[in-house]
Design a protein around this motif. Structure first.
Motif, mmCIF file in Angstrom:
data_model
loop_
_atom_site.group_PDB
_atom_site.id
_atom_site.type_symbol
_atom_site.label_atom_id
_atom_site.label_comp_id
_atom_site.label_asym_id
_atom_site.label_seq_id
_atom_site.Cartn_x
_atom_site.Cartn_y
_atom_site.Cartn_z
ATOM 1 N N PRO A 98 5.514 -11.091 -0.010
ATOM 2 C CA PRO A 98 4.760 -10.067 0.737
ATOM 3 C C PRO A 98 3.983 -9.145 -0.202
ATOM 4 C CG PRO A 98 7.052 -10.157 1.468
ATOM 5 C CD PRO A 98 6.949 -11.037 0.269
ATOM 6 N N ASP A 99 2.771 -8.778 0.187
ATOM 7 C CA ASP A 99 1.929 -7.921 -0.652
ATOM 8 C C ASP A 99 1.675 -6.582 0.041
ATOM 9 O OD1 ASP A 99 0.233 -6.874 -2.524
ATOM 10 O OD2 ASP A 99 -0.978 -8.693 -2.751
ATOM 11 N N ALA A 100 2.687 -5.704 -0.057
ATOM 12 C CA ALA A 100 2.585 -4.384 0.574
ATOM 13 C C ALA A 100 1.498 -3.550 -0.094
ATOM 14 C CB ALA A 100 3.926 -3.668 0.503
ATOM 15 N N ASP A 101 1.328 -3.733 -1.410
ATOM 16 C CA ASP A 101 0.314 -2.946 -2.134
ATOM 17 C C ASP A 101 -1.083 -3.231 -1.591
ATOM 18 O OD1 ASP A 101 2.282 -1.905 -3.676
ATOM 19 O OD2 ASP A 101 1.955 -3.270 -5.376
ATOM 20 N N PHE A 102 -1.331 -4.512 -1.281
ATOM 21 C CA PHE A 102 -2.663 -4.856 -0.768
ATOM 22 C C PHE A 102 -2.889 -4.233 0.613
ATOM 23 C CE2 PHE A 102 -5.985 -7.493 1.136
ATOM 24 C CZ PHE A 102 -6.938 -7.426 0.131
ATOM 25 N N ALA A 103 -1.864 -4.270 1.462
ATOM 26 C CA ALA A 103 -1.987 -3.651 2.795
ATOM 27 C C ALA A 103 -2.294 -2.168 2.661
ATOM 28 C CB ALA A 103 -0.703 -3.871 3.599
ATOM 29 N N LYS A 104 -1.585 -1.509 1.755
ATOM 30 C CA LYS A 104 -1.777 -0.066 1.514
ATOM 31 C C LYS A 104 -3.204 0.181 1.011
ATOM 32 C CE LYS A 104 -0.506 4.060 1.375
ATOM 33 N NZ LYS A 104 -0.308 4.690 2.668
ATOM 34 N N LYS A 105 -3.680 -0.717 0.145
ATOM 35 C CA LYS A 105 -5.017 -0.547 -0.445
ATOM 36 C C LYS A 105 -6.097 -0.688 0.641
ATOM 37 C CE LYS A 105 -7.755 -2.480 -4.030
ATOM 38 N NZ LYS A 105 -8.019 -3.869 -4.293
ATOM 39 N N VAL A 106 -5.929 -1.693 1.492
ATOM 40 C CA VAL A 106 -6.901 -1.880 2.581
ATOM 41 C C VAL A 106 -6.914 -0.625 3.466
ATOM 42 C CG1 VAL A 106 -7.435 -3.213 4.675
ATOM 43 C CG2 VAL A 106 -6.731 -4.399 2.594
ATOM 44 N N GLN A 107 -5.707 -0.124 3.768
ATOM 45 C CA GLN A 107 -5.599 1.079 4.604
ATOM 46 C C GLN A 107 -6.308 2.261 3.940
ATOM 47 O OE1 GLN A 107 -1.679 2.950 4.756
ATOM 48 N NE2 GLN A 107 -1.899 3.215 6.971
ATOM 49 N N THR A 108 -6.064 2.455 2.651
ATOM 50 C CA THR A 108 -6.676 3.587 1.923
ATOM 51 C C THR A 108 -8.199 3.450 1.886
ATOM 52 O OG1 THR A 108 -4.707 3.676 0.562
ATOM 53 C CG2 THR A 108 -6.620 4.853 -0.272
ATOM 54 N N GLU A 109 -8.679 2.237 1.585
ATOM 55 C CA GLU A 109 -10.135 2.008 1.505
ATOM 56 C C GLU A 109 -10.774 2.209 2.883
ATOM 57 O OE1 GLU A 109 -12.004 1.586 -1.141
ATOM 58 O OE2 GLU A 109 -10.299 1.608 -2.511
ATOM 59 N N ALA A 110 -10.084 1.807 3.940
ATOM 60 C CA ALA A 110 -10.625 1.969 5.297
ATOM 61 C C ALA A 110 -10.717 3.453 5.659
ATOM 62 C CB ALA A 110 -9.757 1.217 6.306
ATOM 63 N N ILE A 111 -9.667 4.195 5.351
ATOM 64 C CA ILE A 111 -9.665 5.631 5.674
ATOM 65 C C ILE A 111 -10.781 6.337 4.908
ATOM 66 C CG2 ILE A 111 -8.332 7.782 5.478
ATOM 67 C CD1 ILE A 111 -5.833 6.156 6.226
ATOM 68 N N LYS A 112 -10.974 5.959 3.626
ATOM 69 C CA LYS A 112 -12.066 6.534 2.819
ATOM 70 C C LYS A 112 -13.411 6.349 3.508
ATOM 71 C CE LYS A 112 -10.864 5.388 -1.836
ATOM 72 N NZ LYS A 112 -11.305 4.494 -2.908
ATOM 73 N N ARG A 113 -13.531 5.213 4.226
ATOM 74 C CA ARG A 113 -14.807 4.877 4.884
ATOM 75 C C ARG A 113 -14.845 5.311 6.349
ATOM 76 N NH1 ARG A 113 -13.734 1.463 0.885
ATOM 77 N NH2 ARG A 113 -15.434 0.479 -0.280
ATOM 78 N N GLY A 114 -13.775 5.988 6.808
ATOM 79 C CA GLY A 114 -13.800 6.541 8.158
ATOM 80 C C GLY A 114 -13.176 5.665 9.239
ATOM 81 N N LEU A 115 -12.208 4.829 8.846
ATOM 82 C CA LEU A 115 -11.491 4.018 9.841
ATOM 83 C C LEU A 115 -9.990 4.205 9.613
ATOM 84 C CD1 LEU A 115 -11.357 1.741 12.040
ATOM 85 C CD2 LEU A 115 -11.423 0.091 10.150
#
Ligand code: PMP
Length: 422
Positions: A367-384
């Motif tokens: 499992p790649d929890a770090d990648f999930a967290k990264k996608v979440q962080t990048e999405a929030i940075k962009r307004g999602l």
């Protein structure tokens, strides 16, 4: 200091860390699928208050219904002076909940409270105490809800001992190497090693695990579970707190199965942001607790009941079940198009618009929890705003309002694309 940062500092000083918070921005206002923070930044809300806003932020019909209720009365405590809305909503749920025969409904305030009361009702009706739940399941943060929840960290950490007579079987997830046969074998083992099946009051299960990772119960497994319950006089409780109210393309996820539960718990999107939960069940079971055994000061608040009646109206008139199917299919298509360029994508799944994507380290089962967290962080940075879930925290779940307009939905998919590739 910017408004968000100042409030963030006050929050850290005034509230405990146990109440974990996703980001460092504070909401100022919200409308349908969009919210704005205190500095005017706009976010598309794919968390929807954790599956609460299937009808969006401030749906005009909800706002009108609650305003009218505010002008009439706001609280009497239903057990002291009752009101029609409570009875009317019970009648409506009794009509639409997929349980056979005559039904009754009682209202509470939170999902955990609905679960607690379903267990109380099952125990009173059967005269038995044992309850079986599943690994990865989530049923709330109260004592029994926590005990039933199948994830230790953070939900049970340092909070023991748990209430007695609660057992767990592994939830069948083929992706994680647990077949339906494995899970059934484990249940039989429980009956040999831990508890006589004649002492089990109920088995509680989410038709699609929410916090656990958006895994659906395999259809044949549900059929076997029902058989096992019938064989031993065990009640089947479907926890539809997260799956209910059109999220999966049906009003209730149990409608995807041939199996009928005996009791069902509901909350979250039932009242579109107002605290309301319900237990609906076979009338004979619901009447087992003595008068006064069920209820609560705020249970079935008139404001929340008014909101819920509006929610059911909106689901029907705006055909949200069909919308959930359409939005879910479009999202899954988008995720499938990203798979060739995002090697971490291990699985794309979902019923209706209860969609998730699971990430593993490329070329492995890890499992790649770090990648999930990264996608979440990048999405929030962009307004999602996106939420993660899963026992390994390696899943992104999508819970956007079913009322989201097409332009905002398309914008969200573009942000998701950019966040996954970032
Ligand atoms: N059951 C399920 C399936 C849930 O998803 C949740 C909340 N995530 C609960 C129970 C508990 O609901 P609440 O947080 O309203 O107590």
């Amino acid at each position: 200091m910017p408004k968000n940062a100042a409030l963030h500092a006050r929050r850290l000083a005034a509230t405990p860390r146990g109440v974990g918070v996703l980001g460092d921005f504070f909401v100022e206002r919200a409308e349908n699928a969009v919210l704005w923070d205190m500095e005017g930044c706009r976010f598309i809300d794919f968390a929807a208050g954790i599956a609460v806003l299937n009808t969006g932020h401030r749906h005009p019909k909800l706002v009108a219904a609650v305003k009218a209720q505010l002008d009439a009365f706001t609280h009497t405590c239903y057990q002291v002076v009752p009101y029609e809305g409570y009875v009317q909503l019970a009648e409506k749920l009794n009509q639409i909940v997929p349980i056979d025969g005559p039904k009754k409904t009682a209202f509470f305030s939170t999902g955990a409270e609905a679960v607690e009361n379903a267990v109380k009702i099952a125990r009173a009706a059967t005269g038995r105490s044992g309850i079986i739940a599943f690994s990865g399941g989530f049923h709330g943060r109260t004592m029994m809800g926590m005990a039933l929840t199948g994830k230790v960290n953070p939900y049970k950490l340092n909070f023991g001992p748990m209430p007695a007579d609660v057992f767990h079987a592994p939830f069948p997830v083929d992706l994680h190497g647990v077949s339906s046969a494995d899970s059934l074998k484990h249940l039989h083992m429980l009956f040999k090693a831990d508890i006589d099946p004649k002492r089990v009051a109920a088995i509680i299960i989410e038709p699609v695990q929410g916090e656990g990772g958006f895994y659906s119960v395999p259809k044949p497994f549900f059929t076997e579970l029902r058989k096992l319950c019938d064989e031993h006089g065990i009640l089947l409780i479907a926890d539809e707190v997260q799956t209910g109210f059109a999220r999966t393309g049906k009003t209730f996820a149990m409608e995807h199965y041939d199996v009928k539960p005996d009791l069902m718990t509901m909350a979250k999107s039932l009242a579109g942001g107002f605290p309301l939960s319900a237990v609906t069940g076979r009338a004979d079971l619901m009447d087992a607790p003595s008068p006064g055994g069920l209820g609560g000061t705020y249970a079935g608040s008139p404001l929340a009941i008014a909101a819920a009646l509006a929610v059911l109206d909106v689901i029907e008139t705006e055909q949200l079940n069909a919308r959930a199917e359409r939005l879910g299919a479009a999202l899954k298509e988008k995720l499938a198009s990203l798979k060739p360029v995002v090697p971490q994508i291990a699985d794309i799944r979902g019923l209706g618009f209860m969609v998730a994507v699971e990430f593993n380290k490329p070329g492995s089962d890890e499992p790649d929890a770090d990648f999930a967290k990264k996608v979440q962080t990048e999405a929030i940075k962009r307004g999602l705003i996106l939420l993660t879930c899963g026992v390994y925290s390696n899943v992104i779940r999508f819970l956007a309002p079913l009322t989201i307009d097409d332009a905002t939905f398309a914008e969200a998919l573009d942000i998701l694309d950019a966040a996954m590739k970032a």
